[in-house]
Write an enzyme that holds these catalytic residues in place. Structure first.
Site, mmCIF file in Angstrom:
data_model
loop_
_atom_site.group_PDB
_atom_site.id
_atom_site.type_symbol
_atom_site.label_atom_id
_atom_site.label_comp_id
_atom_site.label_asym_id
_atom_site.label_seq_id
_atom_site.Cartn_x
_atom_site.Cartn_y
_atom_site.Cartn_z
ATOM 1 N N GLY A 158 2.023 1.125 -4.201
ATOM 2 C CA GLY A 158 2.922 0.149 -4.810
ATOM 3 C C GLY A 158 4.236 0.720 -5.302
ATOM 4 O O GLY A 158 5.169 -0.033 -5.606
ATOM 5 N N MET B 98 0.798 -1.222 0.000
ATOM 6 C CA MET B 98 0.000 0.000 0.000
ATOM 7 C C MET B 98 0.838 1.283 0.000
ATOM 8 O O MET B 98 0.321 2.359 -0.283
ATOM 9 C CB MET B 98 -0.912 0.029 1.232
ATOM 10 C CG MET B 98 -0.173 0.178 2.550
ATOM 11 S SD MET B 98 -1.229 0.636 3.958
ATOM 12 C CE MET B 98 -1.676 2.319 3.533
ATOM 13 N N TYR B 99 2.129 1.185 0.305
ATOM 14 C CA TYR B 99 2.956 2.386 0.376
ATOM 15 C C TYR B 99 3.047 3.039 -1.004
ATOM 16 O O TYR B 99 3.585 2.449 -1.948
ATOM 17 C CB TYR B 99 4.357 2.063 0.878
ATOM 18 C CG TYR B 99 4.435 1.567 2.311
ATOM 19 C CD1 TYR B 99 3.349 1.657 3.183
ATOM 20 C CD2 TYR B 99 5.611 1.012 2.812
ATOM 21 C CE1 TYR B 99 3.422 1.211 4.492
ATOM 22 C CE2 TYR B 99 5.704 0.570 4.130
ATOM 23 C CZ TYR B 99 4.602 0.660 4.956
ATOM 24 O OH TYR B 99 4.690 0.209 6.251
ATOM 25 N N ALA B 100 2.531 4.245 -1.075
ATOM 26 C CA ALA B 100 2.536 5.010 -2.333
ATOM 27 C C ALA B 100 1.927 4.205 -3.471
ATOM 28 O O ALA B 100 2.386 4.260 -4.618
ATOM 29 C CB ALA B 100 3.951 5.467 -2.685
#
Length: 346
Positions: free
Chosen positions: A66, A62-64
């Site tokens: 992907g 979920m960070y940025a």
């Protein structure tokens, strides 16, 4: 750099691990405020971390959206084998109704997507990012066990689960002869010691490693924030955020910072380094995840591995940050059996 065992796996990981939430997301409404580091900066940060002896790297799908995984995969390049690489799944990663959660459907999709973005054919440590109230735990654990048997995942772990949830998962895995959680990624800091009530005793009993996220609470424990909302670093993550992600008693928090600064002055180091060293001195903690937007922050955080706090330092920090004891912990402590020294036993 010092290394500690990851649960009962026999795998050694660095006690400082690199977090990559600051990678990517330049135009993202949330992650754009957390760092938004590009490929060149990601390359520098990963290179500096590995050169310092870090062999444990953390990210999430979920960070940025992907992009963090993509930047990290390219930054690792030929050094992929040098690290224990962890990523996570559960949070929404798309607009579809099945683009989230811990169903077998989403676990398999998310794993394949993370492998592609990271440019690797296996994940060393695959985490459930949170608890899914809708999906039976048996289904999730079955899917993860299949991933391990397929060789796409080496070990499984969790993050942000309560002690009873981890224990239930361990019991189910043992019952069915499946891969089991070897680590739990938690929030733990001098202003948030809730983990000491149940998570730490559970981890010690079960042999589950604890890795720590947000050890500096978005910079609050760096000493750069003062009472009344004044800060010496207006472009910091905490100052630029619309809300405080980690809840804590701010009044007690500033008292903690006062003592942190006193201990830091005694050692002629930064308060941030002391806060991380305090965590490394806690029982059951295997590794502390550090993320940064600036190279000097990363280097200072890494240096916490070399800082040894005295008994006086730890006692002062323990006292000012001491949480109230929750039930049934207080009554169990009150009626704990007195241990007779072995020399006096007959």
């Amino acid at each position: 750099m010092k290394y500690r065992l990851l649960g009962r796996t026999g795998v050694w990981v660095s006690e400082i691990s690199l977090g990559t939430m600051t990678f990517g997301g330049k135009d993202h409404p949330v992650f754009g405020r957390l760092g938004a580091l590009g490929q060149e900066e990601a390359d520098r940060f990963v290179g500096a971390a590995l050169d310092a002896g870090i062999n444990f790297v953390d990210t999430a799908d979920m960070y940025a959206d992907g992009e963090s995984e993509e930047l990290l995969g390219r930054a690792l390049g030929k050094r992929r084998r040098d690290v224990v690489l962890g990523t996570k799944l559960m949070a929404p990663v798309g607009p579809g109704p099945n683009d989230q959660g811990l169903s077998r459907l989403h676990v398999m999709r998310a794993l394949e997507d993370s492998l592609r973005r990271l440019g690797t054919d296996y994940i060393d440590l695959y985490h459930l990012h949170n608890w899914d109230r809708l999906t039976p735990l048996e289904e999730t654990l079955g899917a993860l066990d299949d991933a391990v048997r397929q060789g796409k995942v080496r070990y499984i772990a969790c993050s942000n689960l309560a002690a009873w949830q981890v224990s239930k998962a361990l019991g189910l895995s043992a019952l069915h002869g499946q891969a089991h959680f070897v680590a739990n990624q938690i929030h733990y800091s001098l202003v948030s010691r809730d983990a000491e009530r149940d998570l730490i005793p559970m981890a010690e009993d079960a042999g589950v490693s604890l890795t720590v996220w947000k050890p500096l609470v978005d910079g609050f424990l760096t000493g750069k924030f003062q009472r009344g909302g004044v800060t010496t670093e207006p472009d910091s993550r905490r100052a630029r955020s619309d809300s405080d992600f980690v809840p804590f008693d701010e009044h007690q928090g500033f008292e903690v910072v006062d003592v942190l600064q006193s201990v830091a002055a005694r050692h002629e180091v930064s308060p941030a380094r002391v806060a991380i060293a305090w965590l490394l001195a806690r029982r059951a903690v295997t590794s502390v995840i550090v993320g940064a937007r600036k190279m000097d922050q990363l280097q200072d955080n890494i240096a916490a591995s070399d800082l040894v706090l005295s008994e006086q330092d730890i006692a002062e920090l323990d006292e000012v940050s001491s949480p109230s004891v929750a039930y049934p912990n207080w009554i169990q402590e009150a009626f704990a059996p007195v241990r007779i020294p072995a020399a006096n036993q007959t």
